[in-house]
Motif scaffolding. Structure first.
Motif, PDB file in Angstrom:
ATOM      1  N   UNK A   1      -9.380   5.718   2.050  1.00 53.10           N
ATOM      2  CA  UNK A   1      -8.554   5.112   3.092  1.00 53.10           C
ATOM      3  C   UNK A   1      -9.388   4.210   3.999  1.00 53.10           C
ATOM      4  N   UNK A   2     -10.558   4.684   4.388  1.00 52.45           N
ATOM      5  CA  UNK A   2     -11.446   3.891   5.251  1.00 52.45           C
ATOM      6  C   UNK A   2     -11.902   2.608   4.560  1.00 52.45           C
ATOM      7  N   UNK A   3     -12.236   2.714   3.281  1.00 48.47           N
ATOM      8  CA  UNK A   3     -12.687   1.524   2.542  1.00 48.47           C
ATOM      9  C   UNK A   3     -11.573   0.502   2.419  1.00 48.47           C
ATOM     10  N   UNK A   4     -10.358   0.973   2.128  1.00 45.52           N
ATOM     11  CA  UNK A   4      -9.219   0.052   2.012  1.00 45.52           C
ATOM     12  C   UNK A   4      -8.981  -0.641   3.356  1.00 45.52           C
ATOM     13  N   UNK A   5      -9.005   0.129   4.439  1.00 43.99           N
ATOM     14  CA  UNK A   5      -8.815  -0.446   5.777  1.00 43.99           C
ATOM     15  C   UNK A   5      -9.889  -1.503   6.067  1.00 43.99           C
ATOM     16  N   UNK A   6     -11.141  -1.179   5.767  1.00 44.40           N
ATOM     17  CA  UNK A   6     -12.249  -2.106   6.028  1.00 44.40           C
ATOM     18  C   UNK A   6     -12.095  -3.388   5.212  1.00 44.40           C
ATOM     19  N   UNK A   7     -11.826  -3.245   3.928  1.00 48.13           N
ATOM     20  CA  UNK A   7     -11.699  -4.415   3.054  1.00 48.13           C
ATOM     21  C   UNK A   7     -10.478  -5.264   3.427  1.00 48.13           C
ATOM     22  N   UNK A   8      -9.364  -4.624   3.809  1.00 48.40           N
ATOM     23  CA  UNK A   8      -8.199  -5.382   4.267  1.00 48.40           C
ATOM     24  C   UNK A   8      -8.534  -6.161   5.531  1.00 48.40           C
TER      25      UNK A   8
ATOM     26  N   UNK B   1       0.821  -1.215   0.000  1.00 46.23           N
ATOM     27  CA  UNK B   1       0.000   0.000   0.000  1.00 46.23           C
ATOM     28  C   UNK B   1       0.855   1.265   0.000  1.00 46.23           C
ATOM     29  N   UNK B   2       2.017   1.234   0.629  1.00 44.32           N
ATOM     30  CA  UNK B   2       2.852   2.435   0.679  1.00 44.32           C
ATOM     31  C   UNK B   2       3.651   2.659  -0.605  1.00 44.32           C
ATOM     32  N   UNK B   3       3.466   1.811  -1.606  1.00 43.66           N
ATOM     33  CA  UNK B   3       4.102   2.004  -2.916  1.00 43.66           C
ATOM     34  C   UNK B   3       3.238   2.841  -3.863  1.00 43.66           C
ATOM     35  N   UNK B   4       1.996   3.064  -3.479  1.00 41.77           N
ATOM     36  CA  UNK B   4       1.055   3.782  -4.332  1.00 41.77           C
ATOM     37  C   UNK B   4       1.022   5.270  -4.000  1.00 41.77           C
ATOM     38  N   UNK B   5       0.738   6.074  -5.002  1.00 39.72           N
ATOM     39  CA  UNK B   5       0.372   7.476  -4.822  1.00 39.72           C
ATOM     40  C   UNK B   5      -1.074   7.578  -5.272  1.00 39.72           C
TER      41      UNK B   5
ATOM     42  N   UNK C   1       1.118   4.602   6.490  1.00 45.06           N
ATOM     43  CA  UNK C   1       2.166   5.183   5.652  1.00 45.06           C
ATOM     44  C   UNK C   1       1.713   5.416   4.209  1.00 45.06           C
ATOM     45  N   UNK C   2       0.504   4.991   3.904  1.00 44.11           N
ATOM     46  CA  UNK C   2      -0.010   5.118   2.539  1.00 44.11           C
ATOM     47  C   UNK C   2      -0.149   6.581   2.151  1.00 44.11           C
ATOM     48  N   UNK C   3       0.156   6.856   0.888  1.00 47.12           N
ATOM     49  CA  UNK C   3       0.046   8.210   0.345  1.00 47.12           C
ATOM     50  C   UNK C   3      -1.320   8.355  -0.311  1.00 47.12           C
ATOM     51  N   UNK C   4      -2.322   8.619   0.525  1.00 46.73           N
ATOM     52  CA  UNK C   4      -3.688   8.836   0.051  1.00 46.73           C
ATOM     53  C   UNK C   4      -4.055  10.245   0.483  1.00 46.73           C
ATOM     54  N   UNK C   5      -4.148  11.151  -0.478  1.00 49.62           N
ATOM     55  CA  UNK C   5      -4.364  12.553  -0.122  1.00 49.62           C
ATOM     56  C   UNK C   5      -5.036  13.302  -1.261  1.00 49.62           C
ATOM     57  N   UNK C   6      -5.293  14.571  -1.018  1.00 47.36           N
ATOM     58  CA  UNK C   6      -5.795  15.420  -2.095  1.00 47.36           C
ATOM     59  C   UNK C   6      -4.624  15.856  -2.965  1.00 47.36           C
ATOM     60  N   UNK C   7      -4.943  16.326  -4.143  1.00 44.42           N
ATOM     61  CA  UNK C   7      -3.904  16.853  -5.027  1.00 44.42           C
ATOM     62  C   UNK C   7      -3.190  18.017  -4.325  1.00 44.42           C
ATOM     63  N   UNK C   8      -3.963  18.892  -3.681  1.00 38.91           N
ATOM     64  CA  UNK C   8      -3.373  20.040  -2.970  1.00 38.91           C
ATOM     65  C   UNK C   8      -2.394  19.587  -1.894  1.00 38.91           C
ATOM     66  N   UNK C   9      -2.796  18.621  -1.079  1.00 42.33           N
ATOM     67  CA  UNK C   9      -1.936  18.140   0.000  1.00 42.33           C
ATOM     68  C   UNK C   9      -0.672  17.504  -0.553  1.00 42.33           C
ATOM     69  N   UNK C  10      -0.809  16.742  -1.626  1.00 44.57           N
ATOM     70  CA  UNK C  10       0.357  16.109  -2.238  1.00 44.57           C
ATOM     71  C   UNK C  10       1.342  17.166  -2.743  1.00 44.57           C
TER      72      UNK C  10
END
Length: 136
Positions: free
Chosen positions: A66-73, A49-53, A95-104
């Motif tokens: 992020x919540x859906x990924x956590x739930x499904x995992x 998961x921490x390899x993805x942007x 550590x996953x990079x899940x954010x808005x374009x602005x935050x990134x």
């Protein structure tokens, strides 16, 4: 969930970057969640998961993803408690990079302020500061 042919293609395609663009309520979050899960739970795929942007437009969308990924995992871990790859990705989720374009973009600037010739105190202007700037 039953996915359309285009949605399933977005889930299954490998070895390339992918942009998923569609209207509200079309299943983008479900497709992205499934695409990510298929990759990080595949024992023949060495990505985690921490390899993805993963970038979205809103904070709410980033949190939902992020919540859906956590739930499904967690659901997969309950069914496969000895699957080390699933357990490892649950641990890596913070550590996953899940954010808005602005935050990134802001994180890129903050981490590279010296290379950009900016001061360490660089920040995003608030609404009132932007309004003054627009009046100039």
């Amino acid at each position: 969930m039953n996915f359309t042919e285009n949605q399933q293609n977005a889930i299954d395609v490998r070895d390339c970057s992918l942009i998923v663009s569609a209207g509200a309520g079309s299943g983008k979050t479900a497709v992205l969640t499934e695409r990510i899960l298929e990759r990080i739970c595949d024992e023949n795929d060495d990505c985690n998961i921490d390899d993805f942007l993963i970038v979205t437009f809103t904070n709410a969308a980033a949190k939902e993803l992020s919540d859906r990924i956590r739930k499904k995992l967690s659901e997969r871990a309950a069914k496969q408690p000895l699957n080390k790859k699933i357990i490892n990705n649950i641990a890596l989720l913070p550590l996953a990079k899940i954010s808005t374009i602005n935050s990134f973009c802001y994180e890129l600037v903050r981490n590279n302020f010296q290379k950009l010739g900016l001061g360490a105190s660089v920040r995003i202007a608030d609404e009132s500061e932007m309004a003054v700037g627009r009046q100039r």
